[in-house]
Enzyme design. Structure first.
Site, mmCIF file in Angstrom:
data_model
loop_
_atom_site.group_PDB
_atom_site.id
_atom_site.type_symbol
_atom_site.label_atom_id
_atom_site.label_comp_id
_atom_site.label_asym_id
_atom_site.label_seq_id
_atom_site.Cartn_x
_atom_site.Cartn_y
_atom_site.Cartn_z
ATOM 1 N N THR A 189 0.809 -1.228 0.000
ATOM 2 C CA THR A 189 0.000 0.000 0.000
ATOM 3 C C THR A 189 0.838 1.271 0.000
ATOM 4 O OG1 THR A 189 -0.048 0.067 2.404
ATOM 5 C CG2 THR A 189 -1.843 -1.127 1.314
ATOM 6 N N LYS A 190 2.156 1.164 0.106
ATOM 7 C CA LYS A 190 2.987 2.354 0.314
ATOM 8 C C LYS A 190 3.305 3.060 -1.018
ATOM 9 C CE LYS A 190 2.646 1.616 4.573
ATOM 10 N NZ LYS A 190 3.379 0.815 5.517
#
Ligand SMILES: *Cc1c(COP(=O)(O)O)cnc(C)c1O
Length: 387
Positions: A189-190
């Site tokens: 998700t980064k």
């Protein structure tokens, strides 16, 4: 946008972007005969160091293990007090506990959602800390030297949780370029997704050397070097390490992703400017204060505060808009409540109050303007119904 089981299209909370070059790069590593930590990992470390302007980068399995390795490398007495925001990810608290230490909670400033020198000084006055973990919440680069001074600590006792940090700068210097120990995440998700992975950036060669050994059991030579022609099977273990190395498959994905990151960061900034316009003046909406003087925000998250947060989330969900919350404070989670005790958990009242209102909206390079319009319209509807 994807389609839910009912046929209604949904706006996901997050979708990872992958550069076109990733697939070929992975196949090349698979065909090379060497898939774990080796030449691609070394090349990724150099690329990421160049990208940040950092002296040394060591690639590891995750940001969580990076934090633990950095804390272990400080050789603090067992049970030392380590300052951490309560408003952080559970992995950062686990890293302190697995390193054998005691998390001490720091409150946030309600306006900025991050600890201020005043809240750090208040926590330090309670416990005389041995170390501190600071965090760039949502991609906002905190003023690490100011927080270090407020804690009364040397810079070699401060670990930066830069999981949200790639792309952020303060005073023209990228996050991680001047840090004693900055820990990055390449989780799915980064901002720079590999899927899983992490890295430590440091100005200190000794720390880099130590983590290079402790990321792989503490062995004095990794197997790539032992298996090279002329390499010896001998190694020593001088320091009990973790199994926390990055593989060459991850590293080659990381190299391709790194080239695409600057473009993705520009897209995030565009989407943020657009959210600012679309959401301006909605009843009850509070956007965190952003002192952007000399600062480049990484825009990992678009966080807002709203009344009746859980009701708003349910209404957005019904409209096909997925959201999230960053974070559930450590003092609200069962295992930490047991370890920390009631008094410690009661020491962060601003975090407790603000945490009930936090909401993170979809923000990622692949978010279309159409999708963003739907998020804004759904949020406007939910807030007007409550205003
Ligand atoms: C994601 C995250 C981590 C953990 O990163 P991993 O690479 O998954 O271990 C740590 N801290 C913060 C603030 C995060 O958001």
């Amino acid at each position: 946008m994807s389609t839910s089981g009912t046929g209604q299209s949904t706006v996901p909370f997050t979708v990872p972007s992958f550069a076109g070059e990733v697939s070929d790069a992975v196949v090349k590593v698979l065909d090379s005969g060497w898939v774990t930590t080796g030449p691609e990992t070394a090349a990724f470390e150099q690329d990421f160091a160049d990208h940040l302007g950092a002296s040394h980068v060591v690639a590891v399995a995750s940001c969580t293990t990076a934090l633990e390795l950095c804390l272990r490398a400080m050789d603090l007495p067992p049970g030392s007090a380590v300052l951490t925001p309560s408003l952080t990810f559970c992995g950062a608290i686990n890293a302190i506990l697995h390193a054998g230490h005691r998390p001490v909670l720091v409150d946030i400033d309600a306006g900025t959602l991050v600890p201020s020198p005043a809240t750090v000084a208040a926590a330090a006055a309670r416990v005389a800390p041995a170390a501190m973990v600071v965090q760039n919440q949502g991609g906002y680069p905190v003023d690490v030297p100011a927080l270090t001074e407020a804690a009364g600590l040397d810079r070699t006792r401060v670990v930066e949780d830069a999981a949200h940090g790639p792309g952020a700068e303060r005073g023209g210097r990228p996050v991680g370029s001047t840090s004693y120990a900055a820990c990055f995440s390449f989780y799915a998700t980064k901002n720079m997704p590999i899927g899983e992975g992490g890295a430590v950036a440091t100005t200190d060669r000794d720390l880099a050397d130590r983590i290079r050994a402790t990321r792989l059991h503490g062995m004095s030579k990794d197997s790539w070097r032992r298996y090279l022609p002329g390499g010896s099977w001998r190694y020593d273990v001088k320091d009990v390490g973790l199994k926390a190395n990055m593989t060459d498959i991850q590293a080659t994905i990381g190299r391709a992703q790194l080239a695409a990151l600057p473009g993705w960061q520009l897209r995030r900034a565009e989407l943020v400017a657009r959210y600012d316009e679309l959401l301006d003046g909605l009843p009850g909406l509070v956007v965190p204060q952003r002192d952007l003087d000399g600062v480049r925000h990484a825009w990992h998250l678009y966080q807002v505060r709203v009344p009746d947060r859980d009701g708003v989330i349910a209404e957005l969900d019904a409209a096909g808009v997925a959201t999230s919350v960053h974070f559930i404070p450590a003092s609200h989670l069962t295992a930490y409540r047991a370890v920390l005790g009631a008094d410690e958990c009661a020491s962060v009242p601003v975090t407790d109050r603000v945490a009930e209102e936090l909401l993170s909206l979809p923000l990622y390079p692949g978010l279309s303007e159409d999708g963003q319009d739907r998020v804004a319209a759904a949020l406007a509807g939910a807030l007007r119904a409550r205003g």
